[in-house]
Design an enzyme around this catalytic site. Sequence first.
Site, PDB file in Angstrom:
ATOM      1  N   GLU A 291      18.408   6.099  -9.416  1.00  0.00           N
ATOM      2  CA  GLU A 291      19.199   7.250  -9.824  1.00  0.00           C
ATOM      3  C   GLU A 291      19.131   8.226  -8.644  1.00  0.00           C
ATOM      4  OE1 GLU A 291      19.104  10.433 -13.461  1.00  0.00           O
ATOM      5  OE2 GLU A 291      17.841   8.665 -13.614  1.00  0.00           O
TER       6      GLU A 291
ATOM      7  N   ARG B 127       4.811  -1.342 -12.715  1.00  0.00           N
ATOM      8  CA  ARG B 127       5.110  -0.410 -11.643  1.00  0.00           C
ATOM      9  C   ARG B 127       3.874  -0.220 -10.766  1.00  0.00           C
ATOM     10  NH1 ARG B 127       8.163   3.694 -13.691  1.00  0.00           N
ATOM     11  NH2 ARG B 127       7.683   5.117 -12.021  1.00  0.00           N
TER      12      ARG B 127
ATOM     13  N   LYS C  88       8.684  11.847  -9.616  1.00  0.00           N
ATOM     14  CA  LYS C  88       9.651  12.641  -8.857  1.00  0.00           C
ATOM     15  C   LYS C  88       9.510  14.129  -9.168  1.00  0.00           C
ATOM     16  CE  LYS C  88      13.422   9.257  -8.612  1.00  0.00           C
ATOM     17  NZ  LYS C  88      14.618   8.835  -9.358  1.00  0.00           N
TER      18      LYS C  88
HETATM   19  P1  ATP Z   1      13.125   8.662 -13.004  1.00  0.00           P
HETATM   20  O1  ATP Z   1      11.943   9.250 -13.678  1.00  0.00           O
HETATM   21  O2  ATP Z   1      13.960   9.657 -12.303  1.00  0.00           O
HETATM   22  O3  ATP Z   1      13.894   7.649 -13.805  1.00  0.00           O
HETATM   23  P2  ATP Z   1      12.257   6.394 -11.503  1.00  0.00           P
HETATM   24  O4  ATP Z   1      10.994   6.410 -10.738  1.00  0.00           O
HETATM   25  O5  ATP Z   1      12.402   5.479 -12.652  1.00  0.00           O
HETATM   26  O6  ATP Z   1      12.445   7.886 -11.844  1.00  0.00           O
HETATM   27  P3  ATP Z   1      14.751   5.337 -10.476  1.00  0.00           P
HETATM   28  O7  ATP Z   1      15.583   5.985  -9.463  1.00  0.00           O
HETATM   29  O8  ATP Z   1      15.304   5.125 -11.812  1.00  0.00           O
HETATM   30  O9  ATP Z   1      13.442   6.215 -10.501  1.00  0.00           O
HETATM   31  O10 ATP Z   1      14.138   3.996  -9.899  1.00  0.00           O
HETATM   32  C1  ATP Z   1      14.847   3.017  -9.198  1.00  0.00           C
HETATM   33  C2  ATP Z   1      14.140   1.699  -9.305  1.00  0.00           C
HETATM   34  O11 ATP Z   1      12.829   1.786  -8.774  1.00  0.00           O
HETATM   35  C3  ATP Z   1      14.006   1.277 -10.752  1.00  0.00           C
HETATM   36  O12 ATP Z   1      14.344  -0.094 -10.876  1.00  0.00           O
HETATM   37  C4  ATP Z   1      12.561   1.524 -11.060  1.00  0.00           C
HETATM   38  O13 ATP Z   1      12.100   0.641 -12.032  1.00  0.00           O
HETATM   39  C5  ATP Z   1      11.890   1.308  -9.706  1.00  0.00           C
HETATM   40  N1  ATP Z   1      10.640   2.067  -9.608  1.00  0.00           N
HETATM   41  C6  ATP Z   1      10.479   3.389  -9.775  1.00  0.00           C
HETATM   42  N2  ATP Z   1       9.178   3.743  -9.668  1.00  0.00           N
HETATM   43  C7  ATP Z   1       8.490   2.595  -9.415  1.00  0.00           C
HETATM   44  C8  ATP Z   1       7.101   2.276  -9.210  1.00  0.00           C
HETATM   45  N3  ATP Z   1       6.144   3.210  -9.232  1.00  0.00           N
HETATM   46  N4  ATP Z   1       6.776   0.984  -8.973  1.00  0.00           N
HETATM   47  C9  ATP Z   1       7.727   0.042  -8.930  1.00  0.00           C
HETATM   48  N5  ATP Z   1       9.034   0.258  -9.133  1.00  0.00           N
HETATM   49  C10 ATP Z   1       9.428   1.524  -9.380  1.00  0.00           C
HETATM   50 MG    MG Z   2      14.491   5.550 -13.865  1.00  0.00          MG
END
Ligand code: ATP
Ligand code: MG
Length: 594
Positions: free
Chosen positions: A55, A295, A305
């Site tokens: 996102e 994750r 974030k």
């Molecule tokens: P938000 O809280 O804004 O949703 P998010 O960390 O989920 O934050 P996204 O931009 O939705 O952010 O993440 C993009 C991709 O990165 C998604 O597929 C998510 O699952 C993956 N991702 C985010 N944080 C992690 C993490 N700590 N470890 C592994 N993958 C991650």
């Molecule tokens: Mg997300």
Amino acid sequence: MSEKNASSASKFETPEVSNFLRQIIDQDLAQGKHAQRLDAHGKALPSVITRFPPEPNGYLHIGHAKSICLNFGLAKDYASAPGGARCHMRFDDTNPSKEETEYVDSILDAVQWLGFSWESQGVAHQYYASDYFDRLYEYAEILIQAGKAYVDSQSADEIHKNRGNFGQLGINSPYRDRTSAENLELFRAMRAGKYADGAHVLRLKIDMAHPNIVMRDPVIYRIRHAHHHRTGDQWCIYPLYDFTHCISDAIENITHSICTLEFENNRPLYDWVLEALRDAGVFKDPLPKQYEFARLNLTYAITSKRKLLQLVEEKRVDGWDDPRMPTIVGIRRRGYTPESIQLFCERIGVSKAADSWIDMSVLEQALRDDLEPKAPRAFAVLKPLKLIIDNFADDHAEPCSAPRHPQHPEWGERHFHLTKEVWIEADDFMIEPSKGFFRLYPPQNGQAGNRVRLRHGFVIECTGYDTNDAGEVVAVHAQYFPDSKSGTAGSNNYKVKGNLHWVSAKTGIPAEIRVYDRLFTDPHPDSGDKDFLQALNTDSKQVLAAYIEEGLNQVESEARYQFERHGYFVADRIDHTAQKAVFNLIVNLKDNWK
Ligand code: ATP
Ligand code: MG
């Protein structure tokens, strides 16, 4: 075994490092699950298509790097699968008010810097979920017509309350039995902007008594009179994640949709939506499938974030690319290499074990292992103390040389000069040596001062020191032995235990060196009810007025060196210039944290 079987079994190379996702892909390939698919132009589609779907509402961090290395890495590893493999760069930008173009650009940069590309066979596979707004809307109408979606006019609170919870079944909305015609008319009026935010929502008609709360008639559209960074004011209704994501995957012919474990409960909904649209003739089998992995949680770091934004906004760090930040721009500026991040992601692997923590030292070790064979050596004196060689000719500059890298003789030698005055590290001298201190100290109890070698130069013997009015040591005196030069026959006649690095006070270059430490003192700064700001390491940045080997001001920004006896350093991406050398500590030579 027939010729044919033998060749089909070896059609693609199985990547070396296995994980459960690779096992799934291997199985799908063995069964030819995605082998027969054609795109809209009748061209064969790759049998492995993944996607990375951030996102665009913030800067990416090390956790995202794991997802990038995984998704883009699979596409690279399965390049020889039938039809090839690719990974799509997709911006999940359906939430109108939060997204910004600045973030889109930084995300593209980060993925490329990490060494990946969304281009395949000359086509850039960069997509935006918002490009699918028309189709998503069309599919919502199809579901309404099939009796699988309805407009609900309860308030948000009522919807929330009537959804029930883990121990309590949900209650049907009084609007659940509207006719298709009535729903269609209302939904079109929602789109036309006839209603205020919150007046109605569109929900799937699944089961309010479903044991999985996600399946209790999820909301898939809501009214938001908000400006969108790409579609402007064209829409006042926006689709939600659970509806958008699976459909975007299906539109892009994704085969394996990999996400983090929080979405495990959403998987039945992912399948429900796609199956409903398949039954309505929109999509064909095989449908994309969602798979979840744990994750990345990294000790001494935060990957939320929101909290990273707070650090930036409250100026607790010097911006998103502060070298202490776990953002990709931060670790890049710190001096991490893309290869070290890839190596790290390979080492930690992919699992389904939730709440597992990876120690920061694993990331740091991957960096050392990557830099050790790559980084040329150099001298830098971080906390300079002047050493005066009293028997050295005033104007003489003795040429000295040293290997650029001990394991790469083919890289040649570096050249610098030894002069009467040189800089040494302040802590390489002690007035009264502690036990086991083999570096410089002055004559003691009738004994001569200690002898050490100035690395790649001469052996010297300490003869005394000067102090200022406050009693602080301001200079050390020594004499050198002209027949002791490194690389000459005479050097073998001198046996010394200390071997100091140094920089000529005449030809060395002043430099600003920023020494960074971990941003938090607690390995889990934001677990439980902790206030992560309490765990901030207030001593995590030191700016030193140092001296570096001659010529090092001429290096390109982002050039990485091993400063002998210290660690790995990088010429700062932003601030380093030929006029003012600025280096950052990337990581120490050894893990001296515990
Ligand atoms: P938000 O809280 O804004 O949703 P998010 O960390 O989920 O934050 P996204 O931009 O939705 O952010 O993440 C993009 C991709 O990165 C998604 O597929 C998510 O699952 C993956 N991702 C985010 N944080 C992690 C993490 N700590 N470890 C592994 N993958 C991650
Ligand atoms: Mg997300």
